[in-house]
Design a protein around this motif. Structure first.
Motif, PDB file in Angstrom:
ATOM      1  N   LEU A 257      34.155  49.594 -31.142  1.00 32.65           N
ATOM      2  CA  LEU A 257      33.619  50.062 -29.861  1.00 32.65           C
ATOM      3  C   LEU A 257      32.383  49.266 -29.493  1.00 32.65           C
ATOM      4  N   SER A 258      32.142  49.121 -28.194  1.00 38.61           N
ATOM      5  CA  SER A 258      30.878  48.545 -27.756  1.00 38.61           C
ATOM      6  C   SER A 258      29.802  49.618 -27.894  1.00 38.61           C
ATOM      7  N   GLU A 259      28.536  49.190 -27.820  1.00 39.02           N
ATOM      8  CA  GLU A 259      27.436  50.154 -27.936  1.00 39.02           C
ATOM      9  C   GLU A 259      27.548  51.219 -26.841  1.00 39.02           C
ATOM     10  N   SER A 260      27.897  50.795 -25.634  1.00 41.03           N
ATOM     11  CA  SER A 260      27.963  51.781 -24.549  1.00 41.03           C
ATOM     12  C   SER A 260      29.140  52.734 -24.736  1.00 41.03           C
ATOM     13  N   GLN A 261      30.254  52.226 -25.278  1.00 42.88           N
ATOM     14  CA  GLN A 261      31.388  53.116 -25.551  1.00 42.88           C
ATOM     15  C   GLN A 261      31.012  54.160 -26.611  1.00 42.88           C
ATOM     16  N   LEU A 262      30.265  53.711 -27.609  1.00 39.23           N
ATOM     17  CA  LEU A 262      29.850  54.630 -28.664  1.00 39.23           C
ATOM     18  C   LEU A 262      28.877  55.672 -28.100  1.00 39.23           C
ATOM     19  N   LEU A 263      27.950  55.221 -27.264  1.00 37.65           N
ATOM     20  CA  LEU A 263      26.999  56.153 -26.653  1.00 37.65           C
ATOM     21  C   LEU A 263      27.721  57.197 -25.804  1.00 37.65           C
ATOM     22  N   GLU A 264      28.762  56.770 -25.123  1.00 35.79           N
ATOM     23  CA  GLU A 264      29.529  57.715 -24.302  1.00 35.79           C
ATOM     24  C   GLU A 264      30.122  58.843 -25.146  1.00 35.79           C
TER      25      GLU A 264
ATOM     26  N   PRO B 281      29.545  48.320 -40.150  1.00 35.61           N
ATOM     27  CA  PRO B 281      30.602  48.253 -39.129  1.00 35.61           C
ATOM     28  C   PRO B 281      31.821  49.115 -39.448  1.00 35.61           C
ATOM     29  N   GLU B 282      32.049  49.404 -40.732  1.00 40.14           N
ATOM     30  CA  GLU B 282      33.230  50.189 -41.096  1.00 40.14           C
ATOM     31  C   GLU B 282      33.009  51.696 -40.930  1.00 40.14           C
ATOM     32  N   THR B 283      31.798  52.097 -40.486  1.00 40.24           N
ATOM     33  CA  THR B 283      31.533  53.522 -40.254  1.00 40.24           C
ATOM     34  C   THR B 283      32.532  54.079 -39.242  1.00 40.24           C
ATOM     35  N   ARG B 284      33.104  55.226 -39.577  1.00 40.01           N
ATOM     36  CA  ARG B 284      34.075  55.820 -38.663  1.00 40.01           C
ATOM     37  C   ARG B 284      33.374  56.458 -37.470  1.00 40.01           C
ATOM     38  N   VAL B 285      33.968  56.286 -36.326  1.00 37.43           N
ATOM     39  CA  VAL B 285      33.423  56.886 -35.108  1.00 37.43           C
ATOM     40  C   VAL B 285      33.356  58.407 -35.258  1.00 37.43           C
ATOM     41  N   ALA B 286      34.351  58.978 -35.925  1.00 41.48           N
ATOM     42  CA  ALA B 286      34.356  60.435 -36.127  1.00 41.48           C
ATOM     43  C   ALA B 286      33.132  60.877 -36.944  1.00 41.48           C
ATOM     44  N   TRP B 287      32.705  60.030 -37.882  1.00 44.95           N
ATOM     45  CA  TRP B 287      31.517  60.344 -38.677  1.00 44.95           C
ATOM     46  C   TRP B 287      30.282  60.388 -37.775  1.00 44.95           C
TER      47      TRP B 287
ATOM     48  N   THR C 269      40.294  44.410 -28.655  1.00 45.38           N
ATOM     49  CA  THR C 269      39.831  45.450 -29.565  1.00 45.38           C
ATOM     50  C   THR C 269      38.820  46.382 -28.900  1.00 45.38           C
ATOM     51  N   GLN C 270      38.372  46.012 -27.711  1.00 49.55           N
ATOM     52  CA  GLN C 270      37.406  46.876 -27.039  1.00 49.55           C
ATOM     53  C   GLN C 270      38.082  48.034 -26.330  1.00 49.55           C
ATOM     54  N   ASN C 271      39.364  47.972 -26.245  1.00 45.80           N
ATOM     55  CA  ASN C 271      40.055  48.992 -25.461  1.00 45.80           C
ATOM     56  C   ASN C 271      40.133  50.318 -26.199  1.00 45.80           C
TER      57      ASN C 271
ATOM     58  N   THR D  25      30.057  37.590 -17.992  1.00 44.32           N
ATOM     59  CA  THR D  25      29.302  38.526 -18.816  1.00 44.32           C
ATOM     60  C   THR D  25      28.800  37.801 -20.043  1.00 44.32           C
ATOM     61  N   VAL D  26      27.518  37.668 -20.116  1.00 49.07           N
ATOM     62  CA  VAL D  26      26.919  37.088 -21.306  1.00 49.07           C
ATOM     63  C   VAL D  26      25.743  37.952 -21.701  1.00 49.07           C
ATOM     64  N   GLY D  27      25.417  37.964 -22.957  1.00 43.75           N
ATOM     65  CA  GLY D  27      24.300  38.779 -23.426  1.00 43.75           C
ATOM     66  C   GLY D  27      24.692  39.485 -24.684  1.00 43.75           C
ATOM     67  N   TRP D  28      23.818  40.296 -25.162  1.00 45.47           N
ATOM     68  CA  TRP D  28      23.952  40.829 -26.490  1.00 45.47           C
ATOM     69  C   TRP D  28      24.340  42.301 -26.507  1.00 45.47           C
ATOM     70  N   ASP D  29      25.345  42.648 -27.277  1.00 47.75           N
ATOM     71  CA  ASP D  29      25.704  44.039 -27.531  1.00 47.75           C
ATOM     72  C   ASP D  29      25.788  44.201 -29.041  1.00 47.75           C
ATOM     73  N   HIS D  30      25.228  45.316 -29.559  1.00 48.25           N
ATOM     74  CA  HIS D  30      25.197  45.495 -31.008  1.00 48.25           C
ATOM     75  C   HIS D  30      26.573  45.615 -31.618  1.00 48.25           C
ATOM     76  N   PHE D  31      27.541  46.057 -30.850  1.00 45.39           N
ATOM     77  CA  PHE D  31      28.831  46.363 -31.464  1.00 45.39           C
ATOM     78  C   PHE D  31      29.986  45.538 -30.943  1.00 45.39           C
ATOM     79  N   ALA D  32      29.878  44.993 -29.764  1.00 46.41           N
ATOM     80  CA  ALA D  32      30.973  44.176 -29.244  1.00 46.41           C
ATOM     81  C   ALA D  32      30.401  43.262 -28.188  1.00 46.41           C
ATOM     82  N   ASP D  33      31.131  42.219 -27.860  1.00 39.68           N
ATOM     83  CA  ASP D  33      30.632  41.296 -26.842  1.00 39.68           C
ATOM     84  C   ASP D  33      31.444  41.426 -25.554  1.00 39.68           C
TER      85      ASP D  33
END
Lengths: 360, 360
Positions: free
Chosen positions: B30-37, B129-135, B14-16, A352-360
């Motif tokens: 969180l990754s971008e996709s985790q946040l979108l979920e 980056p320090e923005t809370r997910v709950a926010w 930390t992605q877990n 897995t390589v590529g860009w994610d705004h929040f995690a890799d």
């Protein structure tokens, strides 16, 4: 309301015309309407004689044509020091022109990736008060030039919004038309399809590596500078999207986060596996060698993980003659659970390589 | 590309899933996709069974219906510490819900001011980056609630963009439909027309003054808190725009920068003078007295200069019965050069008051 929070209103004397000499004029020295007066003439491309634009800037909202009763819609934001640096390690200074061009390119690419043509965009520019007016004018020129030179003649700059912030940020929302045809989604790839690429991959990532290196701009070769240019002013293949749609593309997407990461998204949406051809990947790495050699880097990491060239990844039914601009780079295979890798190289799982705004 | 510039990739651990205890979860975890979920379910309002939305989030772009072959289009950005404070002087903390609601309200108001109905919006959220997910979840709830409770049932959240920045910022681009009718522009006011207002003026400005005061939130009366609420969660009169259009309004605009400043824009676009009725202005000031008295402020400054209630200013032909929600506040007079004041009060030039992003 904004600036009342932070800054006292400017006195009447500072609202007047720019001084003939002295320090460069900043946006803090102009009213919003004065700044707009300087920007509007630079955005005229597309506003005159453009059938897309029914009502341009100046009212509460613009009115844009949607000839087939639908509009394709996307939004994208660039933030200084996140998506670009105003001054890079190698000494290059990002110009307003670069930022405007890149904003146009990124957004036009999203419309292209649906098989659509852009009809209009609106832009919101957030600027620190010390931003030079000349920089903003340059931004408008770059936005306008990107639209024109990338080949989106019907895309009008329909309006926008100017505001202050501590960091420079540009949001663009873009509209497009499918001209009565179906969009090409990410979800349509089928086992047996040809996997193809239009445009480039890895060049913007190689350019980024050069920008962040200690090699001064002045010492870069022509080929190296061209890679840097792809990072600062990408060249998405705008003719390729509608062409792919008309040629029967089954799935398509914009590569903005890297071939493997974006490929996994297409594979996931289509419930297939995308298998990349190892020999083709090696060929794709060749144009990156001028950066890889000097930086002692692996160009394959840029090919597989680099986004921002905004190339198009598309799949076509087997036997179809690929439209102009596309090169076969692999094939689509059936998903074989529990294998969820999504993308393979010569049949082996790709890291897995590529860009994610929040995690890799 | 973004965070590579500033921050190392997060480690796999930390992605877990969120820890059950410990500090609040931030977006950096969180990754971008985790946040979108986490966000998508909260934006479902309007995405299901919504005829406006042909293709929702998940591809390169959304596809939205434009039934009469046109779309109304606007973009607006809010930046923390410019357009709102996360923590106010009086102790109130702006919630994610507030910011989401206000983003919906501001943008829906621009569509309303054209006499149109919103069909969809896309949102770009830039977060430290320090923005809370709950926010962020609260933001999505506020955006969704604003759309629903303000009365825009056909407005779908069609997609968006998440990114990092040093300061919190929200850009929303919004689309609307005119349903085959003509838009009501700023330029159509004619001498003899009735000048009318729907919604409120000055309340958000009075609320801002309370938020910036030293009076703790806990000590505010119900009426004072209601003014504060108008600043944090404005209530634009969304039914009034299309109703005004159907009643023959000749000009219309959203009051976002103040009655005088925005009135001058309408006067300028229409080549007329807007004359405000002094007695009506005094009545408009009455609801602001609970703030004016405690702050020893002049409520008329809020009536004339306060934006952000997002009331509607419209003109109607003489003799027309004003549609529900509108009150006559003056009349339109012929321009008498060289008088360029644009707005008068009982025939006398009004001082320029109102909000400009770059100068006053």
């Amino acid at each position: 309301m904004p600036e009342r929070l932070n800054e006292p209103p400017l006195t009447a004397s500072t609202q007047n015309a720019a001084p003939q000499t002295g320090p460069p004029l900043t946006v803090a020295e102009l009213s919003e309407s004065q700044l707009l007066e300087r920007i509007f003439p630079r955005l005229h491309y597309g506003q005159e004689h453009n059938p897309s634009l029914i009502l341009g800037p100046g009212d509460d909202a613009a009115i844009v044509a949607a000839p087939d009763g639908r509009t394709v819609l996307s939004i994208d934001t660039q933030v200084a020091d996140q998506d670009f640096r105003l001054e890079w390690n190698n000494g290059y200074r990002t110009t307003g022109y670069d930022v405007g061009w890149k904003a146009a390119a990124q957004n036009l690419s999203d419309i292209n990736a649906m098989g659509a043509r852009a009809t209009s965009l609106v832009v919101s520019l957030t600027m620190p008060p010390e931003t030079r007016v000349a920089w903003v004018e340059d931004f408008a020129d770059g936005l306008s030039a990107g639209i024109r030179e990338l080949g989106a003649p019907d895309c009008a700059v329909a309006g926008g919004d100017l505001g202050r912030g501590r960091e420079l940020a540009v949001s663009v929302a873009i509209l497009g038309t499918l001209g009565g045809r179906a969009a090409v989604l990410r979800s349509g790839a089928r086992p047996g399809d040809i996997l193809a690429l239009a445009g480039t991959v890895g060049r913007a990532a190689a350019g980024l590596a050069l920008l962040e290196s200690a090699i001064p701009v002045a010492e870069l070769s022509k080929d190296q500078r061209a890679l840097m240019d792809t990072q600062c002013r990408p060249l998405p293949p705008l003719a390729a999207g509608p062409l792919a749609r008309d040629s029967g593309a089954t799935a398509m997407m914009d590569i903005s986060d890297g071939l493997v990461r974006d490929g996994r998204r297409m594979a996931s949406a289509s419930h297939t596996v995308l298998n990349l051809d190892a020999a083709v990947l090696k060929e794709l790495a060749v144009p990156l060698l001028p950066a890889a050699e000097v930086l002692r880097a692996d160009p394959m990491a840029w090919v597989l993980g680099g986004g921002e060239d905004h190339g198009l990844l598309a799949t076509f039914p087997p036997g179809v003659q690929l439209p102009h601009g596309f090169t076969a780079i692999g094939s689509v295979a059936a998903l074989a659970p529990p294998d969820g890798t999504g993308v393979t190289i010569a049949g082996m799982p790709a890291a897995t390589v590529g860009w994610d705004h929040f995690a890799d």
